[in-house]
Design an enzyme around this catalytic site. Sequence first.
Site, PDB file in Angstrom:
ATOM      1  N   HIS A  21       3.736  -2.355   3.093  1.00 17.97           N
ATOM      2  CA  HIS A  21       3.824  -0.998   2.534  1.00 17.97           C
ATOM      3  C   HIS A  21       5.148  -0.827   1.805  1.00 17.97           C
ATOM      4  O   HIS A  21       6.206  -1.037   2.420  1.00 17.97           O
ATOM      5  CB  HIS A  21       3.697   0.044   3.652  1.00 17.97           C
ATOM      6  CG  HIS A  21       2.367  -0.008   4.347  1.00 17.97           C
ATOM      7  ND1 HIS A  21       2.078  -0.939   5.326  1.00 17.97           N
ATOM      8  CD2 HIS A  21       1.240   0.723   4.171  1.00 17.97           C
ATOM      9  CE1 HIS A  21       0.832  -0.767   5.727  1.00 17.97           C
ATOM     10  NE2 HIS A  21       0.288   0.237   5.045  1.00 17.97           N
ATOM     11  N   ASP A  52       0.816  -1.215   0.000  1.00 21.32           N
ATOM     12  CA  ASP A  52       0.000   0.000   0.000  1.00 21.32           C
ATOM     13  C   ASP A  52       0.852   1.269   0.000  1.00 21.32           C
ATOM     14  O   ASP A  52       2.029   1.248   0.355  1.00 21.32           O
ATOM     15  CB  ASP A  52      -0.872   0.029   1.265  1.00 21.32           C
ATOM     16  CG  ASP A  52      -2.034  -0.941   1.180  1.00 21.32           C
ATOM     17  OD1 ASP A  52      -2.022  -1.812   0.276  1.00 21.32           O
ATOM     18  OD2 ASP A  52      -2.952  -0.827   2.016  1.00 21.32           O
TER      19      ASP A  52
HETATM   20 ZN    ZN Z   1      -2.537   3.161   3.319  1.00 24.91          ZN
END
Ligand code: ZN
Length: 372
Positions: free
Chosen positions: A324, A184
């Site tokens: 991430h 993400d």
């Molecule tokens: Zn996020």
Amino acid sequence: MKRGYFFYLVLLLFIFIISFFMPFISSISTLKISAKNSNIKSLEAFIEKNSFIDKDSVVKIDDNYYYYRNDDSIIDVSKMSFVKPVDVIKNMDLFKELLFKELRIKYPLFVVEQIINNDFDSFIVSNDRIDISYLTTEGNKYDVTLVCRDYKNLVSFGCVDDIQGDPNSVGIDSSKKSVALTFDDGPCVYTNDVIDLLLDFNMKATFFELGSLMERYPEIVKRVLDSGFEVGSHGYNHKAFTKLKVGGTLKDISRTNDIYREISGRDLKLVRPPYGSINASIRDSVDVTFVKWSVDSLDWKVRDERYVENVMSVAKDGDIILLHDIHKTTLEHLRDLLTRLYNENFQVVTVSELASIKGIPLESRKVYFKFV
Ligand code: ZN
């Protein structure tokens, strides 16, 4: 009548020609047979000379070479001697290149680098393929098949080029346990390295990207797609959908989609709500598929190698794992995570692939956490 005569005349001429050439034709086939016989004779002489040879284990490769199954060696009848596999490879550099390429289709780079310079455990030559296997000190066996069309110019013996496709190709295996990796908040400066690592491991992932960063890094968005990975939407600039309400969320998602379509010519089908925050009215109002996660690596919080254990201690078949690509620490320990997933026999795929493996159709106006 005339036509009838003509027919018989042609027939006679045909019989005459056949009978004229017959002795030549038969002599050609006799020649062939005698060549074969002499070849078999030298093989028989060789077997007689080496009485330990088990006749049933001798397999013909071509007129000069026979494969001896019992000790993985090759009999060169023109030299009346056993030769090693390396002796029949004319161009070892190109042969190794071919081996490397075919092994990489099946195995991650770290495995191939470990085994490529080792001696083969076995080298089995048939008339149309070579099957090679490597046995590591840990007892792991890796095997690869080379086909005639790829190696015929690199070896001394002949072969039959009749195998279609690549026998080493690996598709998605529905029987294996599988997880989807998701990254993400990118794209960003670390994304290319994340892609490289995933490619080294023959693994896939879905990148839930921000519209504002897609604008800044369109080349990275393209590379994610060109590498066979999947892109989903993570909103324009990470505003919580629940705060934007239905109207704001619709605008946010369509703005991000416009940017993505400009770059890729496609639409974003999957949306991961920033912070995972979504409610029923938003879910029911936007015509996309929402994807959350079942395993949070907490890479955003711990910012060190502990995130790897956070994943490995709970990951199981069908999970969607949250990572991430904007944290350097996530990239720094990603190799460890991928190695452990590989060693534990996980097939690592995109969100859409995981859904398809599990036979679950991705529907819009629904929120998915995992696929089981
Ligand atoms: Zn996020």
